[in-house]
Enzyme design. Structure first.
Site, mmCIF file in Angstrom:
data_model
loop_
_atom_site.group_PDB
_atom_site.id
_atom_site.type_symbol
_atom_site.label_atom_id
_atom_site.label_comp_id
_atom_site.label_asym_id
_atom_site.label_seq_id
_atom_site.Cartn_x
_atom_site.Cartn_y
_atom_site.Cartn_z
ATOM 1 N N LYS A 54 22.054 -57.320 -28.778
ATOM 2 C CA LYS A 54 21.049 -57.404 -29.850
ATOM 3 C C LYS A 54 21.740 -57.496 -31.208
ATOM 4 O O LYS A 54 21.375 -58.323 -32.052
ATOM 5 C CB LYS A 54 20.125 -56.173 -29.812
ATOM 6 C CG LYS A 54 19.128 -56.214 -28.673
ATOM 7 C CD LYS A 54 18.383 -54.889 -28.480
ATOM 8 C CE LYS A 54 17.469 -54.988 -27.259
ATOM 9 N NZ LYS A 54 16.856 -53.720 -26.853
ATOM 10 N N GLN A 98 16.482 -47.821 -28.952
ATOM 11 C CA GLN A 98 16.713 -48.234 -27.566
ATOM 12 C C GLN A 98 16.235 -47.156 -26.601
ATOM 13 O O GLN A 98 16.537 -45.978 -26.765
ATOM 14 C CB GLN A 98 18.222 -48.522 -27.370
ATOM 15 C CG GLN A 98 18.579 -49.076 -26.009
ATOM 16 C CD GLN A 98 18.062 -50.489 -25.761
ATOM 17 O OE1 GLN A 98 17.800 -51.245 -26.688
ATOM 18 N NE2 GLN A 98 17.915 -50.855 -24.501
ATOM 19 N N ASP A 121 9.481 -53.773 -31.565
ATOM 20 C CA ASP A 121 9.285 -53.664 -30.116
ATOM 21 C C ASP A 121 7.804 -53.762 -29.749
ATOM 22 O O ASP A 121 7.470 -53.990 -28.586
ATOM 23 C CB ASP A 121 9.769 -52.279 -29.637
ATOM 24 C CG ASP A 121 11.146 -52.324 -29.007
ATOM 25 O OD1 ASP A 121 11.499 -53.347 -28.410
ATOM 26 O OD2 ASP A 121 11.860 -51.305 -29.118
#
Ligand code: GUN
Length: 297
Positions: A54, A98, A121
């Site tokens: 990422k 994460q 997200d």
């Protein structure tokens, strides 16, 4: 193998190229460089690999990348304090924590601490609520990537029968919302579903996101159906040598590819699209925060 292979790697590259163009446009016409902050807690090897990818891809499309690492023992209050600091930072347009987090933390509380406008997200209840009631918020990256691949295959999906195997908040439920919005007739199946084979066999679109290696058998697939396999499972591969492993999806690929019209491989299908959509969401968030509409060419 009659099925068309859906090349997620190539598709993700086209998404990243579009993002890079948009980032360049934002810089030149508005003096804004989108920024994505990624926060990781602990040493989980799979998470470390995801985060590294990422961070690298964020920089490659010309965005600012901020990366924060915490020990697995960090307390939740300290993590939430970092999230709140990032919420206030104007250089940060997107925040990703994460998952999974260590067991002593309550993931929902950490996610709820993220400003919904920076929740790239799409996991915050404000964004899942918006998705459930007509849209306008951030859409979770994996289902968004799946939808883009399905739209590319089918264009209008009105009236098609879609089954999603898996009911997670991250993939199954938002995928169902997106396919409902695309006018599909949607079934959500899961570990307690009776006659799963029959349910799958009735579907024109199968999205497998159950997290069990090759659980969906090839001969369940309706002839000509489109199969999107979200699963990434590592299984032993003694045929490759002692202790070797290989990646498989949630669908028995070889059998499914004999019957499907189109299918995503594992690896190289959905996986690359997830990060590409994260970058796309970061641009979307930056535009919304700055009330900018970019001209698409
Ligand atoms: N862990 C595995 N996939 C994801 C994802 O898409 N977002 C976050 N935040 N954590 C993950």
């Amino acid at each position: 193998m009659p099925a068309t292979l859906i090349d997620g790697k190539a598709f993700a590259q086209t998404v990243r190229d579009r993002v890079a163009k948009d980032v360049a446009g934002l810089k030149s016409s508005h003096g804004i460089t989108p920024g994505l902050a990624v926060v990781i807690v602990g040493e989980d090897p799979a998470s470390q690999v995801y985060v590294k990818n990422k961070v690298r891809q964020t920089a490659e499309v010309g965005m600012n990348s901020f990366h924060f690492e915490f020990e697995a023992t960090v307390d939740q209050a300290a993590l939430i304090a970092k999230v709140q600091e990032l919420n206030e930072d104007p250089a940060v347009n997107g925040i990703l924590v994460q998952l999974p987090l260590p067991k002593h933390m309550d993931e929902a509380s950490v996610i709820e601490a993220i400003d919904p406008a920076k929740d790239v997200d799409g996991f915050h209840v404000v964004n899942s609520g918006l998705l459930a009631t007509g849209g306008g918020g951030m859409v979770p990256c994996t289902p968004l990537g799946c939808l883009m691949m399905l739209e590319d295959q089918h264009g209008d999906m009105s009236g098609m029968k879609a089954i999603i195997v898996g009911r997670s908040n991250i993939v199954g439920k938002p995928m169902a919302q997106l396919l409902l919005d695309a006018n599909c007739t949607v079934t959500i199946a899961h570990s307690r579903t009776r006659n799963l084979a029959e349910e799958v066999a009735a579907a024109d679109i199968v999205v497998a996101a159950v997290g069990r290696p090759e659980m969906i058998k090839g001969d369940w697939i309706k002839a000509g159906a489109t199969v999107i396999d979200v699963g990434i499972n590592r299984i032993p591969a003694p045929e490759r040598g002692n202790g070797k492993t290989r990646l498989v999806g949630d669908v028995e690929f070889a059998g499914a590819a004999e019957r499907a019209g189109a299918i995503t491989p594992v690896p190289g299908g959905v996986g690359p699209m997830t990060i590409a959509c994260l970058l796309k969401n970061t641009v979307t968030a930056t535009l919304a925060q700055n009330k900018i509409e970019l001209q698409q060419d």
